[in-house]
Design an enzyme around this catalytic site. Structure first.
Site, PDB file in Angstrom:
ATOM      1  N   ASP A 133     -11.061   1.812  -0.049  1.00  0.00           N
ATOM      2  CA  ASP A 133      -9.643   1.750   0.311  1.00  0.00           C
ATOM      3  C   ASP A 133      -8.872   1.228  -0.885  1.00  0.00           C
ATOM      4  O   ASP A 133      -9.013   0.061  -1.256  1.00  0.00           O
ATOM      5  CB  ASP A 133      -9.437   0.849   1.527  1.00  0.00           C
ATOM      6  CG  ASP A 133      -8.039   0.992   2.142  1.00  0.00           C
ATOM      7  OD1 ASP A 133      -7.129   1.435   1.431  1.00  0.00           O
ATOM      8  OD2 ASP A 133      -7.880   0.664   3.331  1.00  0.00           O
ATOM      9  N   ARG A 135      -5.458   1.399  -1.199  1.00  0.00           N
ATOM     10  CA  ARG A 135      -4.041   1.281  -0.892  1.00  0.00           C
ATOM     11  C   ARG A 135      -3.476  -0.088  -1.266  1.00  0.00           C
ATOM     12  O   ARG A 135      -4.197  -1.079  -1.293  1.00  0.00           O
ATOM     13  CB  ARG A 135      -3.803   1.544   0.598  1.00  0.00           C
ATOM     14  CG  ARG A 135      -4.048   2.985   0.992  1.00  0.00           C
ATOM     15  CD  ARG A 135      -3.947   3.187   2.473  1.00  0.00           C
ATOM     16  NE  ARG A 135      -5.022   2.512   3.206  1.00  0.00           N
ATOM     17  CZ  ARG A 135      -5.154   2.545   4.526  1.00  0.00           C
ATOM     18  NH1 ARG A 135      -4.277   3.203   5.257  1.00  0.00           N
ATOM     19  NH2 ARG A 135      -6.154   1.913   5.104  1.00  0.00           N
TER      20      ARG A 135
END
Length: 202
Positions: A133, A135
């Site tokens: 991930d 983000r």
């Protein structure tokens, strides 16, 4: 008045009216001065009165949001969030252009290919040498600061969003579960989010 984005990598560009099937929103556009990447926020009603705002931080998912893919629950979550804001008459949706949990569209397609061969979403990213991930939810804080929103009733199943926003000064006063869009094509995807990424199940 001090510019809330003065020390931010984002700059506000423009805002416009956005009529949708879930009511009329105002769309605010922002540009990341480091990368040129563009992000938006949709707002409805009076959001800067200091009271907690119903909101969602949504990461771009072309396949789910625009192409109606059943491999994830992103499209249904975005629709449900917009409907919830309409029902409340007041709210915000921060839409971050972070496709594929930040790995980009083409890498997402490569990861999907590995998933077709039996890997789960986490295993596929690792096999490609990519972050599970990537983000950056801190970007949402800068956008919310610009909109004078400092407390949220956050629509999410992701504990990372709650923790990150609380850590950077956006108070999450309530987590509103958002369990929609489950189907036979995304069952393993949803199970992996719970088992390996700690997502809430209720």
């Amino acid at each position: 008045m001090t510019n809330p984005l003065l020390n931010s990598p984002l700059r506000f560009v423009a805002a416009c009216r956005l009529p949708t099937q879930w009511g009329e929103f105002t769309m605010h556009g922002f540009e990341d001065t480091r990368s040129g990447q563009e992000h938006v926020a949709l707002t409805m009603g009076n959001i800067d009165d200091g009271a907690p705002v119903l909101g969602r931080v949504h990461s771009e998912c072309l396949t789910g949001d625009a192409l109606f893919s059943r491999r994830c629950d992103c499209g249904p979550q975005l629709e449900a969030a917009m409907k919830a804001v309409q029902a409340a008459g007041r709210g915000v949706i921060v839409y971050l252009r972070q496709e594929g949990r930040g790995i980009g569209l083409i890498n997402k397609i490569r990861a999907y290919q590995l998933q077709d061969q039996g890997l789960d979403t986490v295993e596929a990213n690792v096999a490609l040498g990519l972050p599970v991930d990537a983000r950056d939810f801190v970007l949402a804080k800068h956008i919310l600061d610009y909109l004078h929103i400092h407390a949220l009733r956050l629509m999410t199943n992701n504990p990372q969003k709650v923790d990150t926003l609380n850590a950077v000064g956006i108070q999450v006063v309530e987590r509103v579960p958002l369990h929609v869009g489950q189907n036979q094509d995304n069952a393993r995807y949803l199970q992996t989010k719970v088992a390996k990424m700690g997502h809430f199940v209720n």
